[in-house]
Design a protein around this motif. Sequence first.
Motif, PDB file in Angstrom:
ATOM      1  N   UNK A  27      -5.426   8.324  -2.328  1.00  0.00           N
ATOM      2  CA  UNK A  27      -5.720   6.904  -2.201  1.00  0.00           C
ATOM      3  C   UNK A  27      -4.433   6.140  -2.525  1.00  0.00           C
ATOM      4  N   UNK A  28      -4.463   4.856  -2.358  1.00  0.00           N
ATOM      5  CA  UNK A  28      -3.280   4.052  -2.681  1.00  0.00           C
ATOM      6  C   UNK A  28      -3.113   3.960  -4.194  1.00  0.00           C
ATOM      7  N   UNK A  29      -1.884   4.115  -4.647  1.00  0.00           N
ATOM      8  CA  UNK A  29      -1.596   3.996  -6.081  1.00  0.00           C
ATOM      9  C   UNK A  29      -1.965   2.611  -6.592  1.00  0.00           C
ATOM     10  N   UNK A  30      -1.815   1.587  -5.769  1.00  0.00           N
ATOM     11  CA  UNK A  30      -2.150   0.226  -6.191  1.00  0.00           C
ATOM     12  C   UNK A  30      -3.627   0.110  -6.554  1.00  0.00           C
ATOM     13  N   UNK A  31      -4.479   0.928  -5.943  1.00  0.00           N
ATOM     14  CA  UNK A  31      -5.911   0.914  -6.243  1.00  0.00           C
ATOM     15  C   UNK A  31      -6.234   1.908  -7.362  1.00  0.00           C
ATOM     16  N   UNK A  44       8.347   2.479  -5.346  1.00  0.00           N
ATOM     17  CA  UNK A  44       7.789   3.828  -5.265  1.00  0.00           C
ATOM     18  C   UNK A  44       8.854   4.875  -4.931  1.00  0.00           C
ATOM     19  N   UNK A  45      10.102   4.612  -5.328  1.00  0.00           N
ATOM     20  CA  UNK A  45      11.214   5.558  -5.182  1.00  0.00           C
ATOM     21  C   UNK A  45      11.755   5.864  -6.576  1.00  0.00           C
ATOM     22  N   UNK A  46      11.602   7.105  -6.993  1.00  0.00           N
ATOM     23  CA  UNK A  46      12.059   7.557  -8.298  1.00  0.00           C
ATOM     24  C   UNK A  46      13.267   8.451  -8.069  1.00  0.00           C
ATOM     25  N   UNK A  47      14.207   8.389  -8.982  1.00  0.00           N
ATOM     26  CA  UNK A  47      15.383   9.248  -8.816  1.00  0.00           C
ATOM     27  C   UNK A  47      15.737   9.928 -10.128  1.00  0.00           C
ATOM     28  N   UNK A  64       0.842  -1.196   0.000  1.00  0.00           N
ATOM     29  CA  UNK A  64       0.000   0.000   0.000  1.00  0.00           C
ATOM     30  C   UNK A  64       0.877   1.246   0.000  1.00  0.00           C
ATOM     31  N   UNK A  65       0.790   2.024  -1.076  1.00  0.00           N
ATOM     32  CA  UNK A  65       1.600   3.246  -1.198  1.00  0.00           C
ATOM     33  C   UNK A  65       0.713   4.401  -1.651  1.00  0.00           C
ATOM     34  N   UNK A  66       0.748   5.497  -0.919  1.00  0.00           N
ATOM     35  CA  UNK A  66       0.036   6.694  -1.349  1.00  0.00           C
ATOM     36  C   UNK A  66       1.010   7.835  -1.610  1.00  0.00           C
ATOM     37  N   UNK A  67       2.302   7.556  -1.486  1.00  0.00           N
ATOM     38  CA  UNK A  67       3.346   8.536  -1.778  1.00  0.00           C
ATOM     39  C   UNK A  67       4.327   7.938  -2.775  1.00  0.00           C
ATOM     40  N   UNK A  68       4.869   8.814  -3.599  1.00  0.00           N
ATOM     41  CA  UNK A  68       6.008   8.453  -4.440  1.00  0.00           C
ATOM     42  C   UNK A  68       7.161   9.316  -3.951  1.00  0.00           C
ATOM     43  N   UNK A  69       8.257   8.695  -3.643  1.00  0.00           N
ATOM     44  CA  UNK A  69       9.424   9.400  -3.138  1.00  0.00           C
ATOM     45  C   UNK A  69      10.321   9.754  -4.320  1.00  0.00           C
ATOM     46  N   UNK A  70      10.631  11.037  -4.460  1.00  0.00           N
ATOM     47  CA  UNK A  70      11.479  11.482  -5.558  1.00  0.00           C
ATOM     48  C   UNK A  70      12.807  11.953  -4.982  1.00  0.00           C
ATOM     49  N   UNK A  71      13.893  11.340  -5.457  1.00  0.00           N
ATOM     50  CA  UNK A  71      15.224  11.626  -4.959  1.00  0.00           C
ATOM     51  C   UNK A  71      16.035  12.335  -6.035  1.00  0.00           C
ATOM     52  N   UNK A  87       1.717   1.092 -12.703  1.00  0.00           N
ATOM     53  CA  UNK A  87       1.688   0.557 -11.340  1.00  0.00           C
ATOM     54  C   UNK A  87       2.805  -0.476 -11.161  1.00  0.00           C
ATOM     55  N   UNK A  88       3.004  -1.309 -12.172  1.00  0.00           N
ATOM     56  CA  UNK A  88       4.045  -2.336 -12.096  1.00  0.00           C
ATOM     57  C   UNK A  88       5.436  -1.703 -12.063  1.00  0.00           C
ATOM     58  N   UNK A  89       5.645  -0.638 -12.852  1.00  0.00           N
ATOM     59  CA  UNK A  89       6.936   0.070 -12.828  1.00  0.00           C
ATOM     60  C   UNK A  89       7.205   0.643 -11.448  1.00  0.00           C
ATOM     61  N   UNK A  90       6.193   1.250 -10.842  1.00  0.00           N
ATOM     62  CA  UNK A  90       6.352   1.827  -9.508  1.00  0.00           C
ATOM     63  C   UNK A  90       6.656   0.748  -8.470  1.00  0.00           C
ATOM     64  N   UNK A  91       6.017  -0.400  -8.616  1.00  0.00           N
ATOM     65  CA  UNK A  91       6.274  -1.492  -7.683  1.00  0.00           C
ATOM     66  C   UNK A  91       7.709  -2.007  -7.828  1.00  0.00           C
ATOM     67  N   UNK A  92       8.224  -2.056  -9.056  1.00  0.00           N
ATOM     68  CA  UNK A  92       9.602  -2.520  -9.284  1.00  0.00           C
ATOM     69  C   UNK A  92      10.627  -1.643  -8.576  1.00  0.00           C
ATOM     70  N   UNK A  93      10.358  -0.341  -8.530  1.00  0.00           N
ATOM     71  CA  UNK A  93      11.320   0.590  -7.906  1.00  0.00           C
ATOM     72  C   UNK A  93      10.882   0.966  -6.490  1.00  0.00           C
TER      73      UNK A  93
END
Length: 157
Positions: A94-98, A140-143, A30-37, A132-138
């Motif tokens: 809401x959760x990105x997964x949903x 939910x941490x984007x850089x 369950x993720x409602x945030x994406x962390x950008x680094x 959603x699958x791309x976010x799950x692979x990383x």
Amino acid sequence: MKHLNLYLVALVVMVLSVSSCYKLHEDEGHHFKIYFENHWNKSIYIWYDIDWHWYDNPYENYLPLFAEKPIYETEVCPKILPGDVNSELMKHRDYYEIALQDQDSVVISVFDAEQPDKKDSECFLVRYHLSKEDLQKVNFHISFPPTEAMPCDPLHY
């Protein structure tokens, strides 16, 4: 009958108050945030949106983003300093997964923030289209700069 209606109203109010107070929490599924680094040595601006419909060529729909003005005049884009991690920028209700269904994606455009007088197209660095699958692979941490695991449209940096 009067008491039954009163109990019913009280029950509805209680259910609505409990459901509206539910706070989102993050865990493995369950993720409602994406962390950008920002791992770059310069400050960057971020523009973020959700593409609810995957087009035949998604880049066609986002390349006209440029208003040919300095980015700080065209969009409200948060600035991320070198070495910073922003977890509030892409907070979802809401959760990105949903929220993300098949063919939906998160679109993130990155601009060089250290060229304030240049047009936004001249400051554009990279655009991510993440399912959603791309976010799950990383996780939910984007850089920025992007890693090999992140599908993106890099121009230069």
